[in-house]
Design a protein around this motif. Structure first.
Motif, short mmCIF file in Angstrom:
data_model
loop_
_atom_site.label_atom_id
_atom_site.label_comp_id
_atom_site.label_asym_id
_atom_site.label_seq_id
_atom_site.Cartn_x
_atom_site.Cartn_y
_atom_site.Cartn_z
N ALA A 79 9.23 -14.72 21.72
CA ALA A 79 9.09 -16.16 21.53
C ALA A 79 9.03 -16.88 22.88
O ALA A 79 8.19 -17.77 23.08
CB ALA A 79 10.25 -16.71 20.68
N VAL A 80 9.88 -16.50 23.81
CA VAL A 80 9.88 -17.11 25.14
C VAL A 80 8.53 -16.85 25.83
O VAL A 80 7.96 -17.76 26.44
CB VAL A 80 11.06 -16.59 25.99
CG1 VAL A 80 10.91 -16.98 27.46
CG2 VAL A 80 12.38 -17.13 25.43
N ALA A 81 8.01 -15.64 25.72
CA ALA A 81 6.72 -15.31 26.35
C ALA A 81 5.59 -16.14 25.74
O ALA A 81 4.69 -16.61 26.46
CB ALA A 81 6.43 -13.82 26.20
N ILE A 82 5.62 -16.33 24.43
CA ILE A 82 4.58 -17.11 23.76
C ILE A 82 4.63 -18.57 24.21
O ILE A 82 3.61 -19.18 24.51
CB ILE A 82 4.73 -16.99 22.22
CG1 ILE A 82 4.41 -15.55 21.78
CG2 ILE A 82 3.86 -18.00 21.50
CD1 ILE A 82 4.88 -15.21 20.38
N VAL A 83 5.84 -19.12 24.28
CA VAL A 83 5.98 -20.51 24.71
C VAL A 83 5.62 -20.64 26.19
O VAL A 83 4.97 -21.62 26.59
CB VAL A 83 7.40 -21.05 24.42
CG1 VAL A 83 7.57 -22.46 24.96
CG2 VAL A 83 7.67 -21.03 22.91
N LYS A 84 5.99 -19.66 27.00
CA LYS A 84 5.63 -19.70 28.43
C LYS A 84 4.12 -19.77 28.60
O LYS A 84 3.62 -20.51 29.46
CB LYS A 84 6.17 -18.47 29.15
CG LYS A 84 5.78 -18.42 30.62
CD LYS A 84 6.20 -17.14 31.29
CE LYS A 84 5.71 -17.08 32.73
NZ LYS A 84 5.99 -15.79 33.34
N ALA A 85 3.39 -19.03 27.80
CA ALA A 85 1.92 -19.07 27.88
C ALA A 85 1.41 -20.48 27.59
O ALA A 85 0.45 -20.94 28.23
CB ALA A 85 1.31 -18.06 26.91
N LYS A 86 2.06 -21.17 26.68
CA LYS A 86 1.65 -22.54 26.35
C LYS A 86 2.08 -23.52 27.44
O LYS A 86 1.40 -24.52 27.69
CB LYS A 86 2.21 -22.96 25.00
CG LYS A 86 1.70 -22.12 23.84
CD LYS A 86 0.21 -22.20 23.71
CE LYS A 86 -0.28 -21.41 22.51
NZ LYS A 86 -1.74 -21.48 22.36
N VAL A 87 3.21 -23.25 28.10
CA VAL A 87 3.65 -24.09 29.22
C VAL A 87 2.59 -24.05 30.32
O VAL A 87 2.34 -25.05 31.00
CB VAL A 87 5.03 -23.63 29.74
CG1 VAL A 87 5.34 -24.21 31.11
CG2 VAL A 87 6.12 -24.00 28.74
#
Length: 176
Positions: free
Chosen positions: A54-62
């Motif tokens: 989840a953190v990796a997915i959100v980081k990609a969006k950041v």
């Protein structure tokens, strides 16, 4: 139930998180953010092992080039850290804090709106999590950013600097 995944494999759950993040970032529907966050929370409550995904997915969006997506993704990251607690806060130290700090750096080329939001998040995390001795990296990031902002004349958060010892540092006072 195979391997504790209730018939859906890890990849299927990760895809569900990706879909929930997309829903949370959809600005065309007013309730989409809370719906997406709620869905992410339900998945991670059942499968905490997927927090890193989840953190990796959100980081990609950041890191998205569109400022409106990056800003909402920063909010989403902040909410996940608040809702999921120290496990996600620890993951974010190594996975996202360096990237957000880089985005907040005054000399970075890019959207000033995103830079300002990243700066706000770094300083918020520094004051919120940086007093926990296990999360001092947040205080260090805030202090580092504060120095860079001061150097560039962009200091937006003039209050006390976060302490690396867990005790807030008051600004110096000078006799008048």
């Amino acid at each position: 139930m195979l391997g504790g995944w209730s018939g859906i494999g890890r990849g299927g759950r990760v895809h569900e998180i990706e879909s929930a993040v997309t829903i949370a970032l959809d600005r065309t529907v007013e309730e989409s953010y809370s719906i997406g966050v709620g869905h992410i929370q339900r998945i991670l409550s059942s499968y905490p092992i997927l927090e890193a995904d989840a953190v990796a997915i959100v980081k990609a969006k950041v890191k998205d080039r569109r400022p409106e997506i990056a800003i909402v993704a920063l909010h989403l990251l902040d909410d996940l850290m608040r809702l999921r607690g120290t496990s996600v806060q620890h993951l974010c130290i190594s996975k996202t804090l360096p990237r957000v700090l880089k985005m907040a750096t005054p000399s970075m080329v890019g959207s000033t709106v995103v830079r300002d939001k990243a700066s706000d998040m770094i300083h918020k995390w520094g004051s919120t999590y940086g007093t926990d001795t296990r999360l001092l990296d947040y205080a260090a990031a805030s202090a580092d950013l504060r120095r860079k902002e001061l150097k560039h004349g962009l200091l937006k958060h003039p209050g006390p600097a976060p302490s690396l010892t867990g005790v807030p540092i008051s600004p110096p006072t000078y006799p008048s």
